[in-house]
Design an enzyme around this catalytic site. Structure first.
Site, short mmCIF file in Angstrom:
data_model
loop_
_atom_site.label_atom_id
_atom_site.label_comp_id
_atom_site.label_asym_id
_atom_site.label_seq_id
_atom_site.Cartn_x
_atom_site.Cartn_y
_atom_site.Cartn_z
N CYS A 25 48.02 48.10 5.76
CA CYS A 25 49.08 47.88 6.77
C CYS A 25 50.45 47.82 6.11
CB CYS A 25 48.81 46.61 7.57
SG CYS A 25 47.30 46.64 8.53
N ALA A 26 50.63 48.64 5.08
CA ALA A 26 51.92 48.72 4.36
C ALA A 26 52.12 50.17 3.93
CB ALA A 26 51.91 47.78 3.16
#
Length: 414
Positions: free
Chosen positions: A372-373
């Protein structure tokens, strides 16, 4: 040498800050998992940065509340009064855990993502963020201004100063520690800079809070968001803690019962925070579990927690660094502190393949992907992702050695 009780097993470790005691025992520490060859082994959990198992003391707290569970804030009966008292006591414990100011507000949320979304609805202006943030902090804000991080913390701070001074911003929103590399940002320094530029600062402490003490008073941070599921309390609660004025002026996070003083068909009179943002029946067990984890970590002591983690992280970094074909990831050349997160790649192998082989062949759980980056992985030249091993209270030296040996075999093509 002292016996370090971390997950129900004794591991002989040197721990200069003392011993992490029985409060660090987690539910499921002796979990047995199947392997591809038909055998089984004790699970080694290296995915704590995603979700950590419940501490046994947290589980017992939830179990103890079950007999008196009832409506919170709205019941006159004894069970309702007990439940309400427990819920509000949890708010106090979370406030103390993050070193809140006397007039700060604790709003219980579902998780860090929910907490940052709540705050985003209350920010009266632009928000400045770094491009290395978790999506929860990168996507939440309206009027977002993204600053590209540099190869050093020092130069990154210089870039933030330039952006904050270029035109007014209401908020600087930063991670306390990267969920990809574990590198800790100097939040007290960033708070000083934000305030000097006329902005407030919010810290995404989802990764930081389970590993390092957070103190709003000492650092000058205005808001902090955290998640129970990363803090050994996976019962569906998180929290936003910080200054009252924006939270009282902002739109209610959810509309519904419990958030209002009075309602007519023409007008709604909203309550101040925290009730303003906690409409509906609250998650009593989640809030009390989060509070129990906060109390446990405080009692264990940050000195012992940090000493334990640094010993094991150093052991893991040394082992993987000595393994041919393994590349460790870092963002900054000058990070002063790094949490127990070690992210790596193995030459010639997709991260998903490495993770699958660790699971089916060795009973080791890691995370693979982009965490999630996505912009951060692009910066590192890894659009296909990497493998993340994250540790904590329930990790022992035998787990570290097992992971290093398994990665070495995989990298060697065994």
């Amino acid at each position: 040498m002292t016996a370090l009780i971390v997950d129900g097993r004794e591991n002989v470790e040197t721990c200069s800050a003392g011993t992490v005691h029985a409060l660090a025992r987690t539910v499921g520490c002796d979990l047995r998992v199947p392997l591809a060859d038909g055998s089984e082994c004790t699970y080694a959990n290296f995915d704590l940065a995603a979700s950590a198992p419940a501490l046994e003391c947290v589980y017992r707290q939830v179990e103890a509340l079950l007999p008196t569970y009832a409506s919170v804030h709205r019941g006159a009966g004894h069970a309702s009064q007990v439940s309400t008292d427990a819920y509000e006591a949890a708010r106090f414990d979370v406030a103390r855990f993050v070193g809140a100011r006397d007039d700060d507000v604790v709003v219980f949320t579902a998780n860090t993502t929910d907490a940052l979304s709540l705050l985003a609805g209350c920010v009266p202006g632009d928000t400045v963020v770094l491009d290395i943030e978790h999506h929860a902090n990168l996507l939440a804000w309206s009027g977002t201004r993204v600053v590209e991080a540099a190869d050093t913390v020092s130069e990154t701070i210089t870039r933030l100063v330039a952006e904050l001074c270029s035109r007014p911003a209401a908020l600087l929103a930063v991670t306390g520690a990267s969920n990809v590399t574990g590198e800790v940002l100097p939040i007290a320094r960033l708070a000083e800079i934000a305030h000097a530029c006329g902005a407030r600062i919010a810290v995404d402490a989802a990764q930081l809070a389970p590993h390092r003490g957070v103190d709003l008073v000492a650092t000058g941070v205005d808001y902090v968001a955290l998640s129970g599921h990363k803090l050994y309390a996976p019962f569906g609660a998180g929290a936003l803690v910080g200054r009252r004025d924006w939270l009282d002026a902002g739109a209610p996070h959810r509309a519904g019962g419990g958030a209002v003083r009075n309602v007519t068909v023409q007008h709604t009179d909203w309550l101040p925070s925290p009730a303003r943002h906690e409409a509906g029946t609250p998650n009593l067990f989640g809030a009390c579990a989060l509070a129990a984890a906060c109390r446990a970590l405080t009692e264990i002591g940050w000195g012992a927690v940090v000493a334990h983690e640094r010993e094991l992280t150093g052991r893991l970094v040394a082992g993987l660094s000595a393994t041919g074909g393994v590349r460790l990831l870092r963002l900054f050349d000058d990070a002063a502190d790094v949490l127990g997160i070690v992210t790596f790649t193995v030459d010639g192998l997709a991260p998903s393949d490495v993770a699958a082989r660790l699971s089916t062949g060795y009973g080791i759980g890691v995370r693979d992907g982009r965490f999630c980056a996505h912009p951060l992985l692009e910066r590192l030249g890894l659009p296909g992702g990497a493998v993340r091993a994250s540790l904590g209270l329930c990790t022992g030296s035998d787990d570290i050695d097992r992971l290093v040996a398994a990665v070495a075999e995989i990298a060697a093509g065994s």
